[in-house]
Write an enzyme that holds these catalytic residues in place. Structure first.
Site, mmCIF file in Angstrom:
data_model
loop_
_atom_site.group_PDB
_atom_site.id
_atom_site.type_symbol
_atom_site.label_atom_id
_atom_site.label_comp_id
_atom_site.label_asym_id
_atom_site.label_seq_id
_atom_site.Cartn_x
_atom_site.Cartn_y
_atom_site.Cartn_z
ATOM 1 N N ARG A 94 0.826 -1.211 0.000
ATOM 2 C CA ARG A 94 0.000 0.000 0.000
ATOM 3 C C ARG A 94 0.858 1.258 0.000
ATOM 4 N N GLY A 134 9.668 13.779 -1.581
ATOM 5 C CA GLY A 134 10.619 14.142 -0.538
ATOM 6 C C GLY A 134 10.219 15.396 0.210
ATOM 7 N N THR A 136 10.118 15.132 4.191
ATOM 8 C CA THR A 136 10.776 14.990 5.492
ATOM 9 C C THR A 136 12.291 15.130 5.361
ATOM 10 N N SER A 142 7.788 16.437 11.610
ATOM 11 C CA SER A 142 6.413 16.913 11.835
ATOM 12 C C SER A 142 6.251 18.378 11.440
ATOM 13 N N THR A 168 10.060 6.951 1.010
ATOM 14 C CA THR A 168 9.573 5.700 0.426
ATOM 15 C C THR A 168 9.811 5.724 -1.090
ATOM 16 N N GLN A 283 -13.943 -16.945 27.721
ATOM 17 C CA GLN A 283 -14.563 -15.616 27.671
ATOM 18 C C GLN A 283 -13.535 -14.506 27.431
ATOM 19 N N GLU A 367 3.004 10.199 7.381
ATOM 20 C CA GLU A 367 1.798 10.925 6.927
ATOM 21 C C GLU A 367 1.150 11.687 8.078
HETATM 22 P P1 TGC Z 1 -0.216 25.786 8.655
HETATM 23 O O1 TGC Z 1 0.145 27.226 8.879
HETATM 24 O O2 TGC Z 1 -1.312 25.171 9.445
HETATM 25 O O3 TGC Z 1 -0.537 25.553 7.116
HETATM 26 C C1 TGC Z 1 0.259 26.073 6.073
HETATM 27 C C2 TGC Z 1 -0.660 26.208 4.857
HETATM 28 O O4 TGC Z 1 -1.123 24.922 4.474
HETATM 29 C C3 TGC Z 1 -2.563 24.833 4.588
HETATM 30 N N1 TGC Z 1 -2.876 23.497 5.117
HETATM 31 C C4 TGC Z 1 -3.382 22.526 4.370
HETATM 32 N N2 TGC Z 1 -3.767 22.502 3.089
HETATM 33 C C5 TGC Z 1 -4.244 21.341 2.607
HETATM 34 N N3 TGC Z 1 -4.354 20.234 3.363
HETATM 35 C C6 TGC Z 1 -3.981 20.207 4.655
HETATM 36 N N4 TGC Z 1 -4.082 19.084 5.369
HETATM 37 C C7 TGC Z 1 -3.471 21.389 5.210
HETATM 38 N N5 TGC Z 1 -2.993 21.730 6.435
HETATM 39 C C8 TGC Z 1 -2.643 23.015 6.364
HETATM 40 C C9 TGC Z 1 -2.936 25.953 5.528
HETATM 41 O O5 TGC Z 1 -4.260 26.369 5.294
HETATM 42 C C10 TGC Z 1 -1.926 27.008 5.157
HETATM 43 O O6 TGC Z 1 -2.338 27.570 3.909
HETATM 44 P P2 TGC Z 1 -2.078 29.130 3.576
HETATM 45 O O7 TGC Z 1 -2.740 29.328 2.268
HETATM 46 O O8 TGC Z 1 -2.709 29.883 4.713
HETATM 47 O O9 TGC Z 1 -0.592 29.289 3.548
HETATM 48 O O10 TGC Z 1 1.134 24.959 8.774
HETATM 49 P P3 TGC Z 1 1.960 24.513 10.039
HETATM 50 O O11 TGC Z 1 3.395 24.799 9.734
HETATM 51 O O12 TGC Z 1 1.370 25.087 11.311
HETATM 52 O O13 TGC Z 1 1.788 22.925 10.008
HETATM 53 C C11 TGC Z 1 0.591 22.275 10.220
HETATM 54 C C12 TGC Z 1 0.838 20.751 10.373
HETATM 55 C C13 TGC Z 1 1.639 20.464 11.629
HETATM 56 C C14 TGC Z 1 -0.546 20.139 10.484
HETATM 57 C C15 TGC Z 1 1.583 20.208 9.126
HETATM 58 O O14 TGC Z 1 2.875 20.707 9.072
HETATM 59 C C16 TGC Z 1 1.655 18.708 9.106
HETATM 60 O O15 TGC Z 1 0.707 18.053 8.646
HETATM 61 N N6 TGC Z 1 2.766 18.071 9.588
HETATM 62 C C17 TGC Z 1 2.986 16.658 9.451
HETATM 63 C C18 TGC Z 1 3.984 16.394 8.366
HETATM 64 C C19 TGC Z 1 3.684 15.145 7.600
HETATM 65 O O16 TGC Z 1 2.611 14.612 7.618
HETATM 66 N N7 TGC Z 1 4.654 14.668 6.845
HETATM 67 C C20 TGC Z 1 4.439 13.557 5.987
HETATM 68 C C21 TGC Z 1 5.567 13.387 5.003
HETATM 69 S S1 TGC Z 1 5.182 12.344 3.630
HETATM 70 C C22 TGC Z 1 5.071 10.794 4.255
HETATM 71 O O17 TGC Z 1 5.125 10.564 5.412
HETATM 72 C C23 TGC Z 1 4.869 9.721 3.276
HETATM 73 S S2 TGC Z 1 4.810 8.117 3.920
HETATM 74 C C24 TGC Z 1 3.999 7.402 2.627
HETATM 75 C C25 TGC Z 1 3.973 5.952 2.580
HETATM 76 O O18 TGC Z 1 5.036 5.277 2.549
HETATM 77 O O19 TGC Z 1 2.842 5.436 2.502
HETATM 78 P P1 FAD Z 2 9.387 14.153 14.813
HETATM 79 O O1 FAD Z 2 8.649 15.202 14.086
HETATM 80 O O2 FAD Z 2 10.786 14.454 15.253
HETATM 81 O O3 FAD Z 2 8.515 13.741 16.089
HETATM 82 C C1 FAD Z 2 9.040 12.996 17.204
HETATM 83 C C2 FAD Z 2 7.901 12.841 18.221
HETATM 84 O O4 FAD Z 2 7.514 14.149 18.673
HETATM 85 C C3 FAD Z 2 6.636 12.219 17.621
HETATM 86 O O5 FAD Z 2 5.987 11.445 18.601
HETATM 87 C C4 FAD Z 2 5.790 13.424 17.288
HETATM 88 O O6 FAD Z 2 4.408 13.168 17.230
HETATM 89 C C5 FAD Z 2 6.123 14.337 18.468
HETATM 90 N N1 FAD Z 2 5.853 15.731 18.148
HETATM 91 C C6 FAD Z 2 6.411 16.512 17.173
HETATM 92 N N2 FAD Z 2 5.866 17.736 17.185
HETATM 93 C C7 FAD Z 2 4.928 17.730 18.163
HETATM 94 C C8 FAD Z 2 4.025 18.701 18.669
HETATM 95 N N3 FAD Z 2 3.927 19.932 18.155
HETATM 96 N N4 FAD Z 2 3.228 18.338 19.702
HETATM 97 C C9 FAD Z 2 3.267 17.084 20.230
HETATM 98 N N5 FAD Z 2 4.107 16.138 19.803
HETATM 99 C C10 FAD Z 2 4.923 16.455 18.784
HETATM 100 N N6 FAD Z 2 8.462 11.344 4.595
HETATM 101 C C11 FAD Z 2 8.399 11.832 3.329
HETATM 102 O O7 FAD Z 2 8.504 13.039 3.111
HETATM 103 N N7 FAD Z 2 8.210 10.990 2.264
HETATM 104 C C12 FAD Z 2 8.103 9.655 2.414
HETATM 105 O O8 FAD Z 2 7.926 8.932 1.418
HETATM 106 C C13 FAD Z 2 8.177 9.104 3.733
HETATM 107 N N8 FAD Z 2 8.128 7.761 3.914
HETATM 108 C C14 FAD Z 2 8.324 7.246 5.171
HETATM 109 C C15 FAD Z 2 8.429 5.863 5.339
HETATM 110 C C16 FAD Z 2 8.667 5.323 6.593
HETATM 111 C C17 FAD Z 2 8.837 3.840 6.753
HETATM 112 C C18 FAD Z 2 8.752 6.175 7.728
HETATM 113 C C19 FAD Z 2 8.967 5.605 9.102
HETATM 114 C C20 FAD Z 2 8.653 7.540 7.569
HETATM 115 C C21 FAD Z 2 8.462 8.098 6.296
HETATM 116 N N9 FAD Z 2 8.428 9.485 6.091
HETATM 117 C C22 FAD Z 2 8.360 10.000 4.817
HETATM 118 C C23 FAD Z 2 8.702 10.388 7.205
HETATM 119 C C24 FAD Z 2 7.503 10.658 8.107
HETATM 120 O O9 FAD Z 2 6.574 11.465 7.470
HETATM 121 C C25 FAD Z 2 8.029 11.315 9.396
HETATM 122 O O10 FAD Z 2 8.716 10.320 10.110
HETATM 123 C C26 FAD Z 2 6.922 11.905 10.233
HETATM 124 O O11 FAD Z 2 6.346 13.026 9.611
HETATM 125 C C27 FAD Z 2 7.411 12.317 11.640
HETATM 126 O O12 FAD Z 2 8.588 13.031 11.582
HETATM 127 P P2 FAD Z 2 9.851 12.589 12.490
HETATM 128 O O13 FAD Z 2 10.081 11.156 12.311
HETATM 129 O O14 FAD Z 2 10.967 13.519 12.185
HETATM 130 O O15 FAD Z 2 9.372 12.799 13.990
#
Ligand code: TGC
Ligand code: FAD
Length: 388
Positions: A94, A134, A136, A142, A168, A283, A367
């Site tokens: 997935r 890319g 992260t 986060s 990934t 149970q 995510e």
């Molecule tokens: P913030 O000021 O809240 O937002 C910045 C701008 O973005 C807009 N926005 C969104 N738009 C669309 N969808 C959403 N979910 C949105 N969330 C926010 C927001 O309206 C604003 O727009 P504008 O026009 O005003 O500039 O930003 P913040 O810096 O306070 O961050 C918010 C936070 C913490 C929720 C965000 O940074 C976040 O979601 N952090 C988590 C990072 C994350 O999920 N990384 C994932 C990396 S990719 C991955 O993990 C792939 S794994 C895939 C796999 O293998 O399956």
């Molecule tokens: P951190 O952000 O350092 O967080 C560490 C801990 O602190 C967590 O428990 C977190 O929840 C907590 N924390 C952080 N901020 C706060 C807050 N404000 N309040 C409370 N708690 C907080 N990224 C990509 O861009 N592309 C990919 O394809 C991708 N694939 C991935 C595949 C795998 C197998 C894994 C494990 C990760 C992948 N990622 C990818 C990265 C993933 O999105 C990040 O690991 C994730 O967003 C968390 O970031 P971090 O690991 O740096 O943790």
């Protein structure tokens, strides 16, 4: 009537259309033959089953919910069901499909130039080109707003510098969608493999998602032409919009892993005898199975509700966070409980349960971690962002 199906006690399948059920059944059949029997070996050998990619493409799973450019253009619910079936085998399958379709292809489809779309999307839908996403970095997970990767303007285009981590598909990608800071905010760039200054390094020693390729992307004086920028992606909202798509797939996918664990636990508990009775007759075991079934079946209703909202164009990001937080947490709990029901066998790769539990540890973190989705919902409820 015989026993009801513990993985669909509420008959959620009856709420699907014939077409949705047919798509789900087709994906399930393909995986039962070509993937499920080998999933434990792939995990053990830390091997991504690349030979499956053309089969995924044939079924239309790559960019499945996108229109045009050779994509299948199904509805969101069908895409969700495909994610569920993929993750019922292994989260790595997935993950591959999520990153290819919901992150890399979606970024191009939504924010790319006509030329970028023509160049990449048909090949990516056909599985002949693989993409990664890319965002992260080693020091910024986060909080991607604090990213350190930069893109500086030159006469000829842009020069990218920085490191992305935990990416990934990185090591097998033909094209990377790279997010970088410019003097006008975060922008996205389309970086083909072979671009000088761009390299990938695979990450090893993982105890989770072992059948998935996870890599670093290293950008060192990486020069790309003007046409490499995604013209319509301005600001952090662009990558976050891509995340909504992939998170939606996870809402469903996690339930696939949970379904596999519940089904395994029910079968095992009915067959395994201790103290002269099947362990399913105790149970305490029944309570565990009931808790698992309640959460799985409620999760399905939630996923379907969100899918219908998405197909109606009415799904909000905080609702996606609701689904991702709830369903991944529930799936992980189901996997861990299943593990206990299998006793010592629960820790073996002969059974899928600890493999799923270990995979779900990554799913809980990537995510958007469970903490980040909690805070997204906290903000939705209170109007007060508590991230920083
Ligand atoms: P913030 O000021 O809240 O937002 C910045 C701008 O973005 C807009 N926005 C969104 N738009 C669309 N969808 C959403 N979910 C949105 N969330 C926010 C927001 O309206 C604003 O727009 P504008 O026009 O005003 O500039 O930003 P913040 O810096 O306070 O961050 C918010 C936070 C913490 C929720 C965000 O940074 C976040 O979601 N952090 C988590 C990072 C994350 O999920 N990384 C994932 C990396 S990719 C991955 O993990 C792939 S794994 C895939 C796999 O293998 O399956
Ligand atoms: P951190 O952000 O350092 O967080 C560490 C801990 O602190 C967590 O428990 C977190 O929840 C907590 N924390 C952080 N901020 C706060 C807050 N404000 N309040 C409370 N708690 C907080 N990224 C990509 O861009 N592309 C990919 O394809 C991708 N694939 C991935 C595949 C795998 C197998 C894994 C494990 C990760 C992948 N990622 C990818 C990265 C993933 O999105 C990040 O690991 C994730 O967003 C968390 O970031 P971090 O690991 O740096 O943790």
């Amino acid at each position: 009537p015989g026993q009801p199906d513990p993985t669909d006690l509420l008959d959620v399948a009856a709420l699907l259309t014939d077409e949705e059920r047919a798509i789900q059944a087709t994906v399930r059949r393909l995986l039962a033959e070509h993937a499920e029997p080998y999933a434990g070996e792939w995990f053990e050998r830390a091997e991504f089953p690349r030979a499956l990619v053309p089969r995924f493409a044939e079924l239309g799973l790559l960019g499945m919910h996108l229109d045009g450019y050779g994509c299948a253009g199904t509805n969101a619910v069908s895409y969700g069901l495909a994610c569920l079936e993929l993750e019922a085998v292994d989260s790595a399958l997935r993950s591959f499909v999520s990153v290819q379709g919901s992150l890399a292809m979606y970024a191009l489809w939504r924010f790319g130039s006509p030329r970028q779309k023509e160049e990449w999307l048909p090949a990516m839908a056909a599985g002949t080109a693989i993409g990664c996403f890319g965002l992260t970095e080693p020091d910024h997970g986060s909080d991607p707003a604090a990213m350190a990767t930069t893109a500086l303007r030159t006469d000829a285009g842009w020069v990218l510098d920085g490191t992305k981590m935990w990416i990934t598909n990185g090591g097998i990608a033909d094209v990377a969608i790279v997010w970088a800071r410019t003097d006008t905010g975060v922008r996205g760039f389309c970086v083909p493999r072979g671009t000088p200054g761009f390299a990938t390094r695979d990450m090893h020693h993982k105890l989770s998602l072992r059948a998935s390729v996870t890599s670093e992307l290293i950008l060192s004086g990486c020069e790309v032409p003007d046409e490499a920028i995604l013209p319509e992606a301005t600001g952090l909202r662009a990558p976050l919009a891509c995340l909504n798509e992939a998170r939606f797939g996870i809402v469903w996918g996690a339930l696939g892993a949970a379904r596999s664990c519940l089904a395994t636990a029910v079968d095992y508990a009915r067959e395994r005898t201790q103290f002269g009775r099947p362990v399913a007759a105790f149970q305490l075991t029944q309570e565990k199975l009931v808790e698992m079934a309640l959460e799985l079946n409620k999760g399905m209703l939630l996923a379907l509700h969100l899918g219908r909202r998405k197909d109606a164009g009415q799904l909000r990001p905080d609702q996606v966070s609701f689904g991702k937080l709830n369903n991944v947490r529930a799936a992980l709990q189901i996997a861990r409980t299943a593990r206990t029901i299998l006793g010592a066998n629960g820790i073996s790769l002969e059974y899928p349960v600890l493999r799923h539990a270990n995979n779900l540890e990554s799913v809980l973190t990537y995510e958007g971690t469970s903490e980040i989705h909690t805070l997204v919902l906290g903000e939705a409820i209170t109007g007060l962002p508590a991230f920083r």
